[in-house]
Design a protein around this motif. Structure first.
Motif, mmCIF file in Angstrom:
data_model
loop_
_atom_site.group_PDB
_atom_site.id
_atom_site.type_symbol
_atom_site.label_atom_id
_atom_site.label_comp_id
_atom_site.label_asym_id
_atom_site.label_seq_id
_atom_site.Cartn_x
_atom_site.Cartn_y
_atom_site.Cartn_z
ATOM 1 N N ALA A 263 0.828 -1.206 0.000
ATOM 2 C CA ALA A 263 0.000 0.000 0.000
ATOM 3 C C ALA A 263 0.864 1.258 0.000
ATOM 4 C CB ALA A 263 -0.925 -0.007 1.215
ATOM 5 N N THR A 264 1.967 1.219 0.731
ATOM 6 C CA THR A 264 2.886 2.361 0.771
ATOM 7 C C THR A 264 3.475 2.617 -0.602
ATOM 8 O OG1 THR A 264 3.435 1.961 3.103
ATOM 9 C CG2 THR A 264 5.022 3.238 1.804
ATOM 10 N N HIS A 265 3.893 1.570 -1.276
ATOM 11 C CA HIS A 265 4.460 1.711 -2.619
ATOM 12 C C HIS A 265 3.432 2.266 -3.598
ATOM 13 C CE1 HIS A 265 6.814 0.782 -6.223
ATOM 14 N NE2 HIS A 265 5.734 0.194 -6.707
ATOM 15 N N LEU A 266 2.195 1.779 -3.498
ATOM 16 C CA LEU A 266 1.146 2.214 -4.423
ATOM 17 C C LEU A 266 0.567 3.579 -4.061
ATOM 18 C CD1 LEU A 266 -0.787 -1.170 -4.800
ATOM 19 C CD2 LEU A 266 0.649 -0.073 -6.534
ATOM 20 N N GLY A 267 0.824 4.026 -2.833
ATOM 21 C CA GLY A 267 0.269 5.306 -2.386
ATOM 22 C C GLY A 267 -1.225 5.240 -2.133
ATOM 23 N N VAL A 268 -1.698 4.073 -1.629
ATOM 24 C CA VAL A 268 -3.122 3.898 -1.362
ATOM 25 C C VAL A 268 -3.319 3.391 0.058
ATOM 26 C CG1 VAL A 268 -3.573 3.379 -3.790
ATOM 27 C CG2 VAL A 268 -3.168 1.491 -2.192
ATOM 28 N N GLN A 269 -4.557 3.436 0.528
ATOM 29 C CA GLN A 269 -4.904 2.814 1.795
ATOM 30 C C GLN A 269 -4.978 1.309 1.600
ATOM 31 O OE1 GLN A 269 -5.301 4.565 4.795
ATOM 32 N NE2 GLN A 269 -4.480 6.206 3.534
ATOM 33 N N VAL A 270 -4.679 0.553 2.638
ATOM 34 C CA VAL A 270 -4.626 -0.896 2.488
ATOM 35 C C VAL A 270 -5.980 -1.480 2.110
ATOM 36 C CG1 VAL A 270 -5.103 -1.534 4.891
ATOM 37 C CG2 VAL A 270 -3.577 -2.960 3.506
ATOM 38 N N LYS A 271 -7.060 -0.816 2.459
ATOM 39 C CA LYS A 271 -8.386 -1.332 2.106
ATOM 40 C C LYS A 271 -8.633 -1.302 0.597
ATOM 41 C CE LYS A 271 -10.709 1.379 4.738
ATOM 42 N NZ LYS A 271 -11.838 2.020 5.475
ATOM 43 N N GLU A 272 -7.877 -0.466 -0.124
ATOM 44 C CA GLU A 272 -8.007 -0.441 -1.582
ATOM 45 C C GLU A 272 -7.416 -1.696 -2.211
ATOM 46 O OE1 GLU A 272 -7.321 3.259 -3.705
ATOM 47 O OE2 GLU A 272 -7.250 4.332 -1.800
ATOM 48 N N ILE A 273 -6.502 -2.338 -1.518
ATOM 49 C CA ILE A 273 -5.980 -3.632 -1.954
ATOM 50 C C ILE A 273 -6.925 -4.737 -1.497
ATOM 51 C CG2 ILE A 273 -4.063 -5.271 -1.745
ATOM 52 C CD1 ILE A 273 -2.208 -2.864 -1.295
ATOM 53 N N ALA A 274 -7.351 -4.655 -0.246
ATOM 54 C CA ALA A 274 -8.188 -5.703 0.347
ATOM 55 C C ALA A 274 -9.552 -5.826 -0.315
ATOM 56 C CB ALA A 274 -8.363 -5.438 1.843
ATOM 57 N N GLN A 275 -10.004 -4.785 -1.006
ATOM 58 C CA GLN A 275 -11.321 -4.841 -1.642
ATOM 59 C C GLN A 275 -11.380 -5.892 -2.744
ATOM 60 O OE1 GLN A 275 -12.474 -1.423 -4.145
ATOM 61 N NE2 GLN A 275 -10.305 -0.852 -4.267
ATOM 62 N N TYR A 276 -10.216 -6.318 -3.240
ATOM 63 C CA TYR A 276 -10.191 -7.275 -4.341
ATOM 64 C C TYR A 276 -9.910 -8.703 -3.886
ATOM 65 C CZ TYR A 276 -10.157 -3.040 -7.132
ATOM 66 O OH TYR A 276 -10.481 -1.826 -7.699
ATOM 67 N N VAL A 277 -10.137 -8.976 -2.608
ATOM 68 C CA VAL A 277 -10.014 -10.342 -2.093
ATOM 69 C C VAL A 277 -11.128 -10.605 -1.092
ATOM 70 C CG1 VAL A 277 -7.509 -10.467 -2.445
ATOM 71 C CG2 VAL A 277 -8.399 -9.636 -0.264
ATOM 72 N N ASP A 278 -11.441 -11.882 -0.906
ATOM 73 C CA ASP A 278 -12.475 -12.256 0.047
ATOM 74 C C ASP A 278 -11.917 -12.368 1.462
ATOM 75 O OD1 ASP A 278 -14.928 -12.897 -1.723
ATOM 76 O OD2 ASP A 278 -13.281 -13.932 -2.722
ATOM 77 N N SER A 279 -10.650 -12.718 1.547
ATOM 78 C CA SER A 279 -9.991 -12.781 2.855
ATOM 79 C C SER A 279 -8.541 -12.369 2.687
ATOM 80 C CB SER A 279 -10.074 -14.190 3.450
ATOM 81 O OG SER A 279 -9.374 -15.121 2.641
ATOM 82 N N MET A 280 -7.933 -11.965 3.796
ATOM 83 C CA MET A 280 -6.538 -11.529 3.731
ATOM 84 C C MET A 280 -5.869 -11.777 5.077
ATOM 85 S SD MET A 280 -4.940 -7.800 2.730
ATOM 86 C CE MET A 280 -5.422 -6.947 4.235
ATOM 87 N N MET A 281 -4.621 -12.223 5.006
ATOM 88 C CA MET A 281 -3.769 -12.307 6.186
ATOM 89 C C MET A 281 -2.710 -11.227 6.074
ATOM 90 S SD MET A 281 -0.541 -13.127 7.387
ATOM 91 C CE MET A 281 0.206 -13.998 6.022
ATOM 92 N N PHE A 282 -2.409 -10.542 7.182
ATOM 93 C CA PHE A 282 -1.255 -9.644 7.181
ATOM 94 C C PHE A 282 -0.508 -9.786 8.495
ATOM 95 C CE2 PHE A 282 -4.606 -6.799 8.837
ATOM 96 C CZ PHE A 282 -3.986 -6.180 9.923
ATOM 97 N N CYS A 283 0.810 -9.584 8.435
ATOM 98 C CA CYS A 283 1.670 -9.768 9.599
ATOM 99 C C CYS A 283 1.837 -8.469 10.380
ATOM 100 C CB CYS A 283 3.046 -10.277 9.171
ATOM 101 S SG CYS A 283 3.021 -11.968 8.537
ATOM 102 N N LEU A 284 1.818 -8.587 11.677
ATOM 103 C CA LEU A 284 2.142 -7.481 12.573
ATOM 104 C C LEU A 284 3.626 -7.478 12.907
ATOM 105 C CD1 LEU A 284 -0.834 -8.098 15.018
ATOM 106 C CD2 LEU A 284 -0.717 -6.272 13.301
ATOM 107 N N SER A 285 4.262 -8.636 12.719
ATOM 108 C CA SER A 285 5.617 -8.863 13.222
ATOM 109 C C SER A 285 6.711 -8.710 12.176
ATOM 110 C CB SER A 285 5.693 -10.281 13.804
ATOM 111 O OG SER A 285 5.314 -11.236 12.827
ATOM 112 N N LYS A 286 6.395 -8.146 11.028
ATOM 113 C CA LYS A 286 7.436 -7.875 10.025
ATOM 114 C C LYS A 286 7.721 -6.370 10.043
ATOM 115 C CE LYS A 286 7.022 -11.901 7.034
ATOM 116 N NZ LYS A 286 6.029 -12.735 7.719
ATOM 117 N N GLY A 287 7.428 -5.681 8.960
ATOM 118 C CA GLY A 287 7.745 -4.257 8.882
ATOM 119 C C GLY A 287 7.060 -3.407 9.931
ATOM 120 N N LEU A 288 5.942 -3.876 10.462
ATOM 121 C CA LEU A 288 5.211 -3.087 11.458
ATOM 122 C C LEU A 288 5.814 -3.211 12.851
ATOM 123 C CD1 LEU A 288 1.488 -3.597 10.360
ATOM 124 C CD2 LEU A 288 3.158 -1.899 9.593
ATOM 125 N N GLY A 289 6.723 -4.149 13.038
ATOM 126 C CA GLY A 289 7.559 -4.145 14.230
ATOM 127 C C GLY A 289 7.030 -4.787 15.491
#
Length: 348
Positions: A178-204
């Motif tokens: 989302a940072t690379h695309l310059g969008v909110q993460v929900k703009e990516i998530a809208q095109y999937v039925d489910s999504m996993m994302f990690c808290l323990s990688k770049g988010l620290g």
């Protein structure tokens, strides 16, 4: 000697604020739904991704496996890119535990062509398993942290919608995407039925990932989490840093991307070392050392002795990953050390 650890963004340590949040977290038994801190984190994850509900899971691997189990029935087949994390690095859980067969197809920089997916779909035939799920990955780890364009995701999602096949996203580093695309993460998530994302990688955050989707999906996923041993008790002690990760660590990802670009450009300027700069989208840099004539295992070992940690990726490449605990100064030092090392070898 302080090591410059560029092996992965999984090595990040929690911030002081995260550690403080652990001490004051409101706790309860999460299996009973009583852990206030975890409930708040799940609601936050759902809201920021535009989904109805969220589920805290100990790891991204468990989150992906739960998603596959929830979307499919044993004996079905799932379509995924041949070098994706679910297929290569999750210990065959989709086969052994979810009971589904993988249908890997070749992608390009992490993207799967919609036409290839259509051709891979199983038609009704007594000999074939049914296609039960399509899995995507964004950013794509093995492609070097490249970002899958929204247009590609939209096309695949619309295909899935038209034939009744759900789409799951391994979005371990989706906030980087989302940072690379310059969008909110929900703009990516809208095109999937489910999504996993990690808290323990770049988010620290020190531990944990999130699984998001519809209320019905998460209700069933919660039961599978319990089956897999992920139903924990006073889990707020690890959910508390996760909330800070989402609320306060997303904006700084741009710095990691800048540091990755700096590292890529610096290493690419060294004779015998090459980086495909156009593919450095986020915080992962795959570096080709083949022209040096050195084995990557030897280079990694030499770097370790000089205080720099990295991981071999195949016979010709080494992977470097930037994150919050690596400074711009340390990136400059890494470039300097590698330049001196390669120069010394070429003189011999």
């Amino acid at each position: 000697m302080k090591m410059i650890d560029l092996r992965s963004d999984t090595v990040t340590l929690p911030s002081e604020k995260m550690l403080q949040a652990i001490q004051v977290a409101q706790l309860g038994d999460d299996v009973y739904g009583d852990d206030v801190t975890t409930n708040e984190l799940e609601a936050l994850a759902a809201n920021i991704t535009g989904k109805e509900a969220g589920l805290f899971v100990p790891t991204g691997t468990m989150g992906n496996l739960i998603a596959v189990m929830t979307h499919t029935k044993p004996g079905q087949e799932i379509i995924l890119e041949e070098s994706c994390h679910i297929y290569l690095f999750e210990v065959g859980g989709i086969a052994r535990i979810a009971g589904v067969q993988a249908r890997p197809i070749q992608g390009s920089d992490g993207k799967i062509c919609c036409e290839k997916i259509q051709k891979a779909m199983r038609t009704e035939n007594i000999h074939f398993p049914e296609t039960g799920l399509i899995c995507l990955e964004n950013t794509h780890n093995m492609a070097g942290g490249t970002v899958v364009p929204l247009e590609n995701m939209k096309e695949i999602y619309e295909l899935g919608q038209s034939i009744g096949v759900p789409i799951h996203l391994d979005g371990a580093r989706v906030f980087n995407a989302a940072t690379h695309l310059g969008v909110q993460v929900k703009e990516i998530a809208q095109y999937v039925d489910s999504m996993m994302f990690c808290l323990s990688k770049g988010l620290g955050a020190p531990i944990g990932s999130m699984l998001v989707g519809s209320n019905t999906f998460i209700s069933q996923a919660r039961k599978y989490r319990k089956m897999l041993g992920g139903g924990m008790r006073q889990v707020g002690v690890i959910a508390a840093p996760g909330r800070i990760a989402i609320e306060e660590m997303v904006e700084r990802l741009e710095l990691d991307h800048k540091n990755a670009k700096k590292l890529a450009e610096g290493l690419n300027s060294i004779k015998g070392v090459s980086v495909e700069l156009s593919k450095v989208h986020t915080n992962i840099v795959n570096v080709d050392f083949s022209e040096t004539g050195l084995a990557c295992t030897d280079i990694v070992e030499s770097l370790k002795k000089k205080g720099i940690l990295a991981n071999v990726r195949g016979q010709q490449e080494i992977r470097f990953v930037t994150h919050k605990d690596v400074t711009t100064e340390e990136i400059s030092n890494t470039i300097k050390v590698i330049k001196e090392m390669i120069k010394a070898i070429s003189i011999q």
